[in-house]
Every structure is written in structure tokens, then in C-alpha cells.
Write an enzyme that holds these catalytic residues in place. Structure first.
Site, PDB file in Angstrom:
ATOM      1  CG  ASP A   1      -5.735  -6.376 -35.789  1.00  0.00           C
ATOM      2  OD1 ASP A   1      -5.848  -6.191 -37.354  1.00  0.00           O
ATOM      3  OD2 ASP A   1      -5.988  -6.291 -34.735  1.00  0.00           O
TER       4      ASP A   1
ATOM      5  CG  ASP B   1      -4.369  -5.242 -40.783  1.00  0.00           C
ATOM      6  OD1 ASP B   1      -4.731  -3.822 -41.074  1.00  0.00           O
ATOM      7  OD2 ASP B   1      -4.958  -5.937 -39.965  1.00  0.00           O
TER       8      ASP B   1
ATOM      9  CG  ASP C   1      17.118  -5.171 -43.866  1.00  0.00           C
ATOM     10  OD1 ASP C   1      17.053  -4.272 -42.928  1.00  0.00           O
ATOM     11  OD2 ASP C   1      17.234  -5.874 -43.888  1.00  0.00           O
TER      12      ASP C   1
ATOM     13  CD  GLU D   1      19.205  -0.673 -41.326  1.00  0.00           C
ATOM     14  OE1 GLU D   1      19.412  -1.069 -40.292  1.00  0.00           O
ATOM     15  OE2 GLU D   1      19.214  -1.370 -42.283  1.00  0.00           O
TER      16      GLU D   1
ATOM     17  CG  ASP E   1      -5.037 -10.479 -36.978  1.00  0.00           C
ATOM     18  OD1 ASP E   1      -4.201  -9.574 -37.387  1.00  0.00           O
ATOM     19  OD2 ASP E   1      -4.151 -11.068 -38.208  1.00  0.00           O
TER      20      ASP E   1
HETATM   21  C1  GLC Z   1      17.726  -3.852 -40.086  1.00  0.00           C
HETATM   22  C2  GLC Z   1      16.134  -3.671 -40.092  1.00  0.00           C
HETATM   23  C3  GLC Z   1      16.138  -4.480 -38.551  1.00  0.00           C
HETATM   24  C4  GLC Z   1      16.855  -6.257 -39.370  1.00  0.00           C
HETATM   25  C5  GLC Z   1      17.997  -6.387 -39.821  1.00  0.00           C
HETATM   26  C6  GLC Z   1      17.673  -7.862 -40.706  1.00  0.00           C
HETATM   27  O1  GLC Z   1      19.109  -3.914 -39.835  1.00  0.00           O
HETATM   28  O2  GLC Z   1      16.180  -2.529 -39.487  1.00  0.00           O
HETATM   29  O3  GLC Z   1      15.044  -4.627 -37.996  1.00  0.00           O
HETATM   30  O4  GLC Z   1      16.645  -7.322 -37.664  1.00  0.00           O
HETATM   31  O5  GLC Z   1      17.473  -5.074 -40.073  1.00  0.00           O
HETATM   32  O6  GLC Z   1      17.039  -7.655 -41.804  1.00  0.00           O
END
Ligand code: GLC
Length: 487
Positions: free
Chosen positions: A18, A26, A188, A236, A22
Site C-alpha cells: 500500500d 496500489d 479472465d 484462464e 488507505d
Molecule cells: C475469474 C477470476 C475471479 C473472478 C471471476 C469473475 O475466475 O479469477 O477472481 O471472480 O473470474 O470475473
């Protein structure tokens, strides 16, 4: 350019360091922490989402893909981070969230008010039976009674990727970050973008109505044309190896996480099966796996396996052909923190009434310095940091040659010079032990409960080992050893 065998350090930005007191990590904090990342010895950093976002899913609900959320800084702070990373030889990987946006994204705000932007989402008169990944129906109502699709939280409406405007907007987003010097993207929910146009129900056999549909691959081919050949992109995608490796084709993303490892029990036979399946599936598309031992969505590896096995697994995966993604905090051997229910923040557990796992335990801020406040922030950390974590602090571990950090540090320093060929061949080994050869180097993993004399397995010099206290002549139970093979 980030190589396809690079080690990428996953920074959960909220919890790394941080810079403004806060209590939330960041960009300034991350920049200040880069020297520690360089000392560890990785090749690149991947930042979890820092875009403008109401943080309903901690940044995975993006309201503006081309702006930084004030919680994390601004574009100047981002540019400073990229410059500082590049000056240190580190690549920068952004987290791209294409499957859904925030319900505060201007498109959804307009769609909710009845505007033509509705066609950019999946809006229907009636819901179907699709389920949200966070529990419950994947459909919620708009004020006028129509239903919209969200495979995750209701604050994360899914985009309709058959719309040219959605495709063009994402191409602009990719160009925007590439122009700022970004070296790669983690994608993602990569398998979710294409939906069955007839919104059929989930059935056995045939394509799934919203996972890994053939059309999704066309999207990534178009992205690769924007990215060019050198920019890293990693999918992912959860699922069987052949389905996830499909995203790693050279004209698509080029890399896909080998998540199966996270679900593989601690057994030589099971680990070997997973490794072989991943390597074969990736080889079939001309790629190598992106290995992972943990991330922000699963319990920390030290909790799943215990600290010794966790470190051994790191060395084992780092010895395999392919890339490795190291989840920040795992180099300190952090366990999952026991976050009290009243401090829970994770929408997955809150929305499912605790039925789905709570991901906060793996997201707790990192301890930097031993002592009461652990150095992450001068304020109150956004999730409570256990007092005992002072014992895991980075400063303490960097000074201790037997620490988890030091073991990984030595392995990372040796890795690229040792593991130079892409082939992996298993050699004969006692039950519960894996011996894998790559050219002139050998990795030994002892998943049995008996010590194993090293000389009997392979002649050569030990380059790295996960148990610094072990008898040098044996591979201890739950240990991984790297050997440079002798003549
Ligand atoms: C992926 C991310 C996860 C998130 C999900 C929705 O699985 O790694 O953290 O909640 O996508 O975007």
C-alpha cells in the site's frame, strides 16, 4: 517480450503493498515493491485488475477498461510502474476481463434505462436454467422486468460477443494498453465469451451452451491479429486438458493455465498423469503449459498440501517444460489466513451464504517486515493480517538461507540455465518417486513416505532442493531436488 517459459509473478494488487496508507495495495506500492520482485528472480508481473470498478468482485467488474480506479492510482502511476518494471527487465501483464462488465459500465447503465445498448448484453423476456458461478440463477431482472445474464455476480452482466461493437471496443482496449507498453494479458473467464444463440439448457454431450464453444476461438484469433506474435496472452479456462489447451494455439492466446495441478492429489502417479496429460494436450497444439500452484481463487498451496509439499511442488513445476505463474505470497510460504466471517469480502462466499469457498483467506495482505504491523500499510489493512504472519515476513526470509523465499530464490536463479530442453522423459524410480529428465538435468520428487538415496536415482550435482535441512545424500519425503546430471 515475455518468453513462453517465463516465470510470471501474480500480484494481487490490493494485497501487495500500500503506497498511500488507505489499507489497500496500489500501483505506487507495487512500483515501490518491484526491487523485491527482482530480487526474488522472476521475469514478469501480472497485475490483477486495476481498472475503474465499483469493486463488487474486487476489480473483476470493470466499469471502464481504459482507466485506472482511483483506489489503485491513475494512468500516470500506471505508466510509472511500466517504466520502472521495464527498467528492471520485468515484463508487465494486465488482467483482461472480457466476459462481463460492471453494472456501472456506461453500456449497462444505458441498457438498464432501456437504451439500444441492451443488444450488447444478453437480455431476454424469460430466464433459462443457467446457473451463476457464484450460486443461484444466472439471470436477474432489469427495472422493466426483462432479464439479463450474469455468469458471475448480478453486478457483472455478461457481454454479447456476437456484437461487432463489443469486439471493436475490446480491440481498442488491447491497443490502448499495448501503446502504454504492456507486454501481455491474462484473459479472465476465457472460455465463457460465446453463448448458445438459442440459449439452450446445459446437456450432456454436444457443445456446452456457454463454455468453450467453437465460436470463442474465433474471438481469440481476431485478438492475436491485434496483438501480433510476441505479446503474451494466457487463458484462464478450467476444464479437461484438450479443451483448455485449445486456447494456447499460436494463432489464439498462445498459453493456457494448467489448473488441473490444483486438483491433483499428492501422489507420484497422479502428478505424473496430470503432467503427461497437460504436456500432450499442449504439444498437440504446438504449445507448452502454464503451470500454477495457486492463485487468488483457490486456497493457498501451503494450506492445501502443507508447507513442505507446497515448496516441493513449486520446484517440481518450475522444472517442467513451460511457463510458471507464482502467486505472490507463496514465495513466503503463506498459508490461508483464517478470516473471521464478519470480515468476509468475497462475493462468492457472501452470495452463496458460505456454501461456496471463501477466497479471502488467500487474498490477505502480504507481510513485508517482521514486527507488529508487518509493513504492508501504515493504515488498517482491508483484510485483517494475522499477528503470526510477522514470522513469514519478507525481510526475515530474505535474511535466512533456509527460508521458503531463499529456496525459491536459488531455484529461480538456476532455472533457465538448467532446464534448457523442452522434452521431459520419466526414468525408472521407486514407488512414490518421480524422476524426470530434461536433457542434462534431472528433477526428483519424493511423494513417498520414505527417504530415497539420491545416488541410487541419478548421479550428478544437486543444484536446488526444497528442504534445506535435508541429508544431502537423500531426497527426503515431500522433497523435490534438481540435479545436474554427471557424466
Ligand atoms: C475469474 C477470476 C475471479 C473472478 C471471476 C469473475 O475466475 O479469477 O477472481 O471472480 O473470474 O470475473
Amino acid at each position: 517480450m515475455i518468453s513462453r517459459t517465463a516465470v510470471v509473478y501474480q500480484v494481487y494488487v490490493r494485497s501487495f503493498l500500500d503506497g498511500d496508507g488507505d489499507g489497500v495495495g496500489d500501483l505506487t506500492g507495487l512500483t515501490a515493491g518491484l526491487d523485491a520482485v527482482v530480487r526474488l528472480g522472476v521475469d514478469a508481473v501480472w497485475l490483477t485488475p486495476v481498472y475503474r470498478s465499483p469493486q463488487a468482485d474486487h476489480g473483476y467488474d470493470v466499469a471502464d477498461h481504459r482507466a485506472i480506479d482511483p483506489l489503485f492510482g491513475d494512468l500516470d502511476a500506471f505508466d510509472a510502474l511500466v517504466a520502472a518494471a521495464h527498467a528492471r527487465g520485468l515484463g508487465v501483464v494486465m488482467d483482461l476481463v472480457p466476459n462481463h462488465v460492471s453494472d456501472q459500465h456506461p453500456w449497462f447503465v444505458a441498457a438498464r434505462a432501456g437504451g439500444p445498448e441492451r443488444e450488447l448484453f444478453h437480455v431476454r423476456a424469460q430466464p433459462n436454467g443457467w446457473r451463476s458461478m457464484f450460486g443461484g440463477s444466472a439471470w436477474s431482472r432489469l427495472p422493466d422486468g426483462a432479464w439479463y445474464l450474469h455468469l458471475f455476480a448480478p453486478e457483472q452482466p455478461d457481454l454479447d460477443w456476437s456484437q461487432p461493437r463489443v469486439q471493436e471496443d475490446f480491440a481498442s482496449t488491447l491497443r490502448f494498453w499495448l501503446d502504454r507498453g504492456v507486454d501481455g494479458f491474462r484473459v479472465d473467464v476465457a472460455g465463457g465469451l460465446a453463448k448458445d444463440p438459442s440459449y439452450g439448457e446445459v446437456r450432456r454431450g454436444g457443445p456446452h451452451p456457454h463454455w468453450d464453444r467453437p465460436e470463442v476461438h474465433e474471438i481469440y484469433r481476431s485478438w492475436r491479429r491485434v496483438l501480433g506474435p510476441d505479446v503474451l496472452a494466457v487463458a484462464e479456462a478450467w476444464g479437461p486438458p484438450d479443451r483448455t489447451a485449445a486456447f494456447a494455439r499460436a494463432d489464439e492466446l498462445g498459453q493456457a493455465f494448467a489448473f488441473e495441478i490444483l486438483r491433483t492429489p499428492w501422489s507420484a502417479a497422479a502428478l505424473r498423469r496430470t503432467v503427461d496429460a497437460q504436456l500432450a494436450a499442449h504439444r498437440a497444439v504446438g504449445a507448452l503449459p502454464a503451470w500454477v500452484a495457486g492463485n487468488h481463487d483457490v486456497a493457498r498451496v501451503a494450506t492445501r498440501l502443507g508447507p513442505e509439499r507446497a515448496l516441493a511442488l513449486h520446484l517440481f513445476l518450475l522444472a517442467l517444460p513451460g511457463a510458471f505463474y507464482l502467486y505472490a505470497g507463496d514465495e513466503l510460504g503463506l498459508p490461508d489466513a483464517d478470516v473471521p466471517p464478519e470480515a468476509w469480502q468475497d462475493p462468492q462466499s457472501l452470495r452463496s451464504g458460505g456454501r461456496l469457498p471463501n477466497r479471502d483467506g488467500a487474498r490477505v495482505p502480504l507481510p513485508w517486515t517482521s514486527g507488529e504491523r508487518v509493513g504492508f500499510t501504515t493504515g488498517e489493512p482491508w483484510l485483517p493480517v494475522p499477528a503470526a504472519w510477522s514470522g513469514y515476513a519478507r525481510d526475515r526470509q530474505e535474511a535466512d538461507p533456509a527460508s521458503t523465499w531463499s529456496v525459491l530464490h536459488r531455484a529461480l536463479a538456476a532455472r533457465s540455465a538448467l532446464w534448457t530442453v523442452d522434452d521431459l522423459a520419466w526414468e525408472p524410480a521407486p514407488p512414490g518417486v518421480l524422476v524426470g529428465r530434461r536433457g542434462g538435468a534431472v528433477v526428483v520428487l519424493n511423494a513417498s513416505s520414505r527417504p530415497c538415496p539420491l545416488a541410487r536415482l541419478t548421479p550428478g550435482a544437486v543444484v536446488a532442493r526444497s528442504d534445506s535441512h535435508a541429508d544431502p545424500a537423500v531426497v527426503s519425503p515431500s522433497e523435490c531436488v534438481w540435479v545436474r546430471a554427471g557424466a
